[in-house]
Design an enzyme around this catalytic site. Structure first.
Site, PDB file in Angstrom:
ATOM      1  N   GLU A   1     -11.051  19.112 -24.374  1.00 10.80           N
ATOM      2  CA  GLU A   1     -11.177  20.079 -25.467  1.00 10.80           C
ATOM      3  C   GLU A   1     -11.829  19.406 -26.677  1.00 10.80           C
ATOM      4  O   GLU A   1     -12.736  19.968 -27.305  1.00 10.80           O
ATOM      5  CB  GLU A   1      -9.800  20.617 -25.882  1.00 10.80           C
ATOM      6  CG  GLU A   1      -9.037  21.359 -24.774  1.00 10.80           C
ATOM      7  CD  GLU A   1      -8.165  20.428 -23.934  1.00 10.80           C
ATOM      8  OE1 GLU A   1      -8.553  19.263 -23.714  1.00 10.80           O
ATOM      9  OE2 GLU A   1      -7.088  20.877 -23.491  1.00 10.80           O
TER      10      GLU A   1
ATOM     11  N   CYS B   1      -4.671  18.611 -28.727  1.00  8.01           N
ATOM     12  CA  CYS B   1      -5.783  19.558 -28.550  1.00  8.01           C
ATOM     13  C   CYS B   1      -5.430  20.944 -29.076  1.00  8.01           C
ATOM     14  O   CYS B   1      -6.302  21.679 -29.531  1.00  8.01           O
ATOM     15  CB  CYS B   1      -6.157  19.648 -27.078  1.00  8.01           C
ATOM     16  SG  CYS B   1      -6.834  18.105 -26.496  1.00  8.01           S
TER      17      CYS B   1
ATOM     18  N   ARG C   1     -12.729   5.318  -1.526  1.00  9.77           N
ATOM     19  CA  ARG C   1     -12.024   4.305  -2.340  1.00  9.77           C
ATOM     20  C   ARG C   1     -12.295   4.523  -3.830  1.00  9.77           C
ATOM     21  O   ARG C   1     -11.440   4.262  -4.672  1.00  9.77           O
ATOM     22  CB  ARG C   1     -12.509   2.904  -1.956  1.00  9.77           C
ATOM     23  CG  ARG C   1     -11.863   2.379  -0.694  1.00  9.77           C
ATOM     24  CD  ARG C   1     -12.390   1.005  -0.363  1.00  9.77           C
ATOM     25  NE  ARG C   1     -11.937   0.561   0.947  1.00  9.77           N
ATOM     26  CZ  ARG C   1     -12.502  -0.415   1.636  1.00  9.77           C
ATOM     27  NH1 ARG C   1     -13.561  -1.057   1.156  1.00  9.77           N
ATOM     28  NH2 ARG C   1     -12.023  -0.761   2.818  1.00  9.77           N
TER      29      ARG C   1
ATOM     30  N   THR D   1      -2.750  -7.695   7.578  1.00  7.73           N
ATOM     31  CA  THR D   1      -4.142  -7.213   7.532  1.00  7.73           C
ATOM     32  C   THR D   1      -4.989  -8.175   6.704  1.00  7.73           C
ATOM     33  O   THR D   1      -6.145  -8.460   7.048  1.00  7.73           O
ATOM     34  CB  THR D   1      -4.200  -5.767   6.979  1.00  7.73           C
ATOM     35  OG1 THR D   1      -3.534  -4.923   7.915  1.00  7.73           O
ATOM     36  CG2 THR D   1      -5.616  -5.279   6.806  1.00  7.73           C
TER      37      THR D   1
ATOM     38  N   ASP E   1      -7.994  -9.642   8.766  1.00 12.70           N
ATOM     39  CA  ASP E   1      -9.300  -9.015   8.489  1.00 12.70           C
ATOM     40  C   ASP E   1     -10.016  -9.577   7.263  1.00 12.70           C
ATOM     41  O   ASP E   1     -11.225  -9.373   7.120  1.00 12.70           O
ATOM     42  CB  ASP E   1      -9.135  -7.497   8.263  1.00 12.70           C
ATOM     43  CG  ASP E   1      -8.671  -6.774   9.515  1.00 12.70           C
ATOM     44  OD1 ASP E   1      -8.553  -7.440  10.562  1.00 12.70           O
ATOM     45  OD2 ASP E   1      -8.427  -5.564   9.445  1.00 12.70           O
TER      46      ASP E   1
ATOM     47  N   LEU F   1     -12.038  -4.635   0.289  1.00 13.45           N
ATOM     48  CA  LEU F   1     -11.323  -3.491  -0.307  1.00 13.45           C
ATOM     49  C   LEU F   1     -11.939  -3.001  -1.611  1.00 13.45           C
ATOM     50  O   LEU F   1     -11.213  -2.680  -2.568  1.00 13.45           O
ATOM     51  CB  LEU F   1      -9.840  -3.828  -0.539  1.00 13.45           C
ATOM     52  CG  LEU F   1      -8.989  -4.147   0.677  1.00 13.45           C
ATOM     53  CD1 LEU F   1      -7.530  -4.327   0.267  1.00 13.45           C
ATOM     54  CD2 LEU F   1      -9.074  -3.055   1.744  1.00 13.45           C
TER      55      LEU F   1
ATOM     56  N   GLU G   1      -4.450   1.395   3.334  1.00 10.33           N
ATOM     57  CA  GLU G   1      -5.375   1.016   4.418  1.00 10.33           C
ATOM     58  C   GLU G   1      -4.728  -0.045   5.291  1.00 10.33           C
ATOM     59  O   GLU G   1      -5.333  -1.051   5.644  1.00 10.33           O
ATOM     60  CB  GLU G   1      -6.697   0.499   3.830  1.00 10.33           C
ATOM     61  CG  GLU G   1      -7.471   1.535   3.051  1.00 10.33           C
ATOM     62  CD  GLU G   1      -8.939   1.182   2.903  1.00 10.33           C
ATOM     63  OE1 GLU G   1      -9.578   0.809   3.903  1.00 10.33           O
ATOM     64  OE2 GLU G   1      -9.435   1.253   1.774  1.00 10.33           O
TER      65      GLU G   1
ATOM     66  N   LEU H   1       3.097  -1.528   8.545  1.00  6.90           N
ATOM     67  CA  LEU H   1       3.285  -1.031   7.178  1.00  6.90           C
ATOM     68  C   LEU H   1       3.019   0.473   7.106  1.00  6.90           C
ATOM     69  O   LEU H   1       3.710   1.185   6.361  1.00  6.90           O
ATOM     70  CB  LEU H   1       2.385  -1.805   6.198  1.00  6.90           C
ATOM     71  CG  LEU H   1       2.597  -1.506   4.721  1.00  6.90           C
ATOM     72  CD1 LEU H   1       4.052  -1.629   4.314  1.00  6.90           C
ATOM     73  CD2 LEU H   1       1.732  -2.413   3.844  1.00  6.90           C
TER      74      LEU H   1
HETATM   75  N1  NAP Z   1      -8.064   0.266  12.508  1.00  4.98           N
HETATM   76  C1  NAP Z   1      -7.522   0.352  11.310  1.00  4.98           C
HETATM   77  O1  NAP Z   1      -7.676   1.367  10.634  1.00  4.98           O
HETATM   78  C2  NAP Z   1      -6.758  -0.804  10.742  1.00  4.98           C
HETATM   79  C3  NAP Z   1      -6.380  -0.800   9.395  1.00  4.98           C
HETATM   80  C4  NAP Z   1      -5.650  -1.859   8.893  1.00  4.98           C
HETATM   81  C5  NAP Z   1      -5.305  -2.904   9.748  1.00  4.98           C
HETATM   82  N2  NAP Z   1      -5.703  -2.883  11.034  1.00  4.98           N
HETATM   83  C6  NAP Z   1      -5.323  -3.959  11.926  1.00  4.98           C
HETATM   84  O2  NAP Z   1      -3.906  -3.989  11.950  1.00  4.98           O
HETATM   85  C7  NAP Z   1      -3.472  -5.320  12.154  1.00  4.98           C
HETATM   86  C8  NAP Z   1      -2.354  -5.616  11.217  1.00  4.98           C
HETATM   87  O3  NAP Z   1      -1.336  -4.720  11.480  1.00  4.98           O
HETATM   88  P1  NAP Z   1       0.066  -4.741  10.751  1.00  4.98           P
HETATM   89  O4  NAP Z   1       0.866  -3.622  11.215  1.00  4.98           O
HETATM   90  O5  NAP Z   1       0.668  -6.084  10.882  1.00  4.98           O
HETATM   91  O6  NAP Z   1      -0.415  -4.359   9.276  1.00  4.98           O
HETATM   92  P2  NAP Z   1      -0.188  -4.792   7.812  1.00  4.98           P
HETATM   93  O7  NAP Z   1      -0.987  -3.796   7.054  1.00  4.98           O
HETATM   94  O8  NAP Z   1      -0.489  -6.187   7.496  1.00  4.98           O
HETATM   95  O9  NAP Z   1       1.360  -4.528   7.582  1.00  4.98           O
HETATM   96  C9  NAP Z   1       2.364  -5.421   8.003  1.00  4.98           C
HETATM   97  C10 NAP Z   1       2.674  -6.468   6.962  1.00  4.98           C
HETATM   98  O10 NAP Z   1       3.029  -5.842   5.744  1.00  4.98           O
HETATM   99  C11 NAP Z   1       4.003  -6.614   5.051  1.00  4.98           C
HETATM  100  N3  NAP Z   1       5.182  -5.787   4.770  1.00  4.98           N
HETATM  101  C12 NAP Z   1       5.910  -5.832   3.641  1.00  4.98           C
HETATM  102  N4  NAP Z   1       6.884  -4.960   3.666  1.00  4.98           N
HETATM  103  C13 NAP Z   1       6.816  -4.312   4.808  1.00  4.98           C
HETATM  104  C14 NAP Z   1       7.579  -3.264   5.399  1.00  4.98           C
HETATM  105  N5  NAP Z   1       8.630  -2.712   4.781  1.00  4.98           N
HETATM  106  N6  NAP Z   1       7.233  -2.832   6.634  1.00  4.98           N
HETATM  107  C15 NAP Z   1       6.168  -3.365   7.283  1.00  4.98           C
HETATM  108  N7  NAP Z   1       5.395  -4.351   6.743  1.00  4.98           N
HETATM  109  C16 NAP Z   1       5.727  -4.828   5.532  1.00  4.98           C
HETATM  110  C17 NAP Z   1       4.290  -7.810   5.960  1.00  4.98           C
HETATM  111  O11 NAP Z   1       3.455  -8.843   5.474  1.00  4.98           O
HETATM  112  P3  NAP Z   1       3.808 -10.416   5.643  1.00  4.98           P
HETATM  113  O12 NAP Z   1       3.706 -10.675   7.112  1.00  4.98           O
HETATM  114  O13 NAP Z   1       2.759 -11.101   4.847  1.00  4.98           O
HETATM  115  O14 NAP Z   1       5.174 -10.593   5.122  1.00  4.98           O
HETATM  116  C18 NAP Z   1       3.841  -7.318   7.317  1.00  4.98           C
HETATM  117  O15 NAP Z   1       3.460  -8.324   8.194  1.00  4.98           O
HETATM  118  C19 NAP Z   1      -4.682  -6.214  11.972  1.00  4.98           C
HETATM  119  O16 NAP Z   1      -5.088  -6.710  13.227  1.00  4.98           O
HETATM  120  C20 NAP Z   1      -5.740  -5.306  11.415  1.00  4.98           C
HETATM  121  O17 NAP Z   1      -7.006  -5.651  11.884  1.00  4.98           O
HETATM  122  C21 NAP Z   1      -6.404  -1.855  11.571  1.00  4.98           C
END
Ligand code: NAP
Length: 363
Positions: free
Chosen positions: A58, A90, A190, A202, A206, A210, A294, A299
């Site tokens: 406004e 406003c 994003r 991740t 990876d 981001l 992502e 997670l």
């Molecule tokens: N295709 C796709 O769209 C896509 C997207 C993203 C990832 N990915 C793949 O997914 C794989 C990783 O998978 P991920 O499931 O381990 O994913 P992540 O996104 O890394 O999530 C798991 C991690 O999150 C943290 N965390 C903290 N609090 C949590 C909670 N309450 N519950 C779960 N996690 C928690 C932990 O980290 P810390 O271990 O550090 O404590 C845990 O190891 C990779 O190989 C990646 O390439 C694929």
């Protein structure tokens, strides 16, 4: 529909369009646009809220006035504010410029304003019309509204998978499942988010950037959620010249010695990791209206269970990864009855090259 209704609809749609020009820059504020007509119904000014800390829509419209606005009307997609924030109220401007009719699409959910702005306008003898293009206005500012009502950031979970529902190979490799057009679309999505969340795993697997690749300045806040803090010394996320990064860790589970691996420019916060909702609340407190999740399967599952996710975006690539041990998009929800599974409704389905894009939300 009579001509005056069509005209009102046209100007409110214009206000909503102007509002949308602020996408990705207004948080923690809403996106707002304003159109001013003179007493004869001619367009004499318009404006929008282009960035938090900058004048409201406004105020911009009054600043851009080309003619006398007294006796005129204003169209605005959100109830005008009536409190002194970073910018003056406003409502006061609308009254002092002699506006006689105010068209408001929706009420402001912010308790400091909600209904009070409208009341002050009515008390000043101004005719207030509410509800034009309500659905579009609610959609445009759904994140702002969600954050104001729940105290939590609006969450959108995105994942990419193959036609057989795999997000990666069993060795963790998942780059690149989708085509370059889908990946560009992700960069563009994003740019409309305030923060992007991944888990520690991740990051380790990876090492993503981001960023929106410059489509949004500043770039969204990059957030790593980790229980263990076992993050690498070298990571793309440690380059704070590219974008801000926040590491959120669980002080009761992490090895604090790992903090030495993280450069000083990275922000650090502690929260218990059992409930990812605390991340959504923390980010809302930091002024994020919306968050792009992502993350990988673990997670993603925890985030859905905790109620962090309001919308889902799925990219499906025409690839088959196969294998019982390949990664699924989600871990176990432990459903034992089909009545308990998550039911979604798809609001958008598009072909991106030969990938399929599906946007859905919960029933
Ligand atoms: N295709 C796709 O769209 C896509 C997207 C993203 C990832 N990915 C793949 O997914 C794989 C990783 O998978 P991920 O499931 O381990 O994913 P992540 O996104 O890394 O999530 C798991 C991690 O999150 C943290 N965390 C903290 N609090 C949590 C909670 N309450 N519950 C779960 N996690 C928690 C932990 O980290 P810390 O271990 O550090 O404590 C845990 O190891 C990779 O190989 C990646 O390439 C694929």
């Amino acid at each position: 529909m009579i001509d005056s209704d069509k005209r009102d609809l046209k100007w409110m749609k214009r206000a909503i369009f102007l509002a949308s020009l602020g996408k990705g820059r207004t948080s923690p504020n809403p996106m707002v646009g304003a159109v001013i007509l003179d007493k004869y119904g001619n367009l004499i000014s318009e404006g929008f809220h282009c960035k938090s800390g900058m004048p409201h829509a406004e105020a911009m419209a009054f600043k851009n006035l080309k003619k006398d606005a007294s006796g005129g009307s204003i169209y605005v997609n959100l109830e005008p504010c009536c409190h002194q924030g970073k910018t003056p109220p406003c409502v006061d401007q609308i009254i002092s410029f002699g506006i006689k009719k105010v068209y408001i699409s929706i009420e402001d959910p912010d308790k400091r304003v909600s209904g009070k702005g409208i009341k002050l306008l009515k008390d000043a003898g101004i005719k207030v019309h509410q509800g034009l293009c309500e659905r579009e206005s609610l959609e445009l500012n759904k994140s702002f509204i969600h954050r104001n009502i729940t105290g939590s950031a609006f969450g959108v979970l995105k994942w990419a998978m193959s036609l057989d529902g795999r997000v990666g190979l069993k060795n963790g490799k998942s780059k690149w499942l989708t085509n370059k057009y889908s990946r560009s679309l992700v960069h563009s999505y994003r740019s409309s988010f305030d923060a992007i969340v991944i888990g520690g795993n991740t990051l380790r697997k990876d090492n993503p950037l981001l960023t929106s690749r410059g489509l949004r300045q500043p770039e969204p806040l990059r957030v790593v959620f980790t229980k263990t803090l076992d993050l690498p010394k070298k990571s793309n996320l440690w380059d704070c010249n590219l974008a801000r990064t926040l590491v959120v860790y669980d002080a009761s589970k992490a090895n604090k010695n790992y903090l030495k691996r993280i450069p000083e420019c990275v922000e650090i916060e502690e929260i218990p990791s059992d409930n990812p909702k605390l991340i959504s609340n923390l980010l809302a407190k930091k002024g994020c209206n919306n968050v792009f999740w992502e993350c990988g399967p673990k997670l993603a599952t925890s985030a859905i269970k905790a109620g962090c996710i309001q919308e889902l975006m799925t990219f499906i690539a025409p690839k088959i990864l196969g294998g019982v041990c390949s990664m699924n998009p989600f871990a176990d929800f432990e459903f034992t009855d089909m009545n308990d599974v998550l039911n979604l409704k798809s609001s958008e389905i598009n072909l991106i090259g030969d990938d399929i894009f599906v946007k859905s939300d919960f029933y």
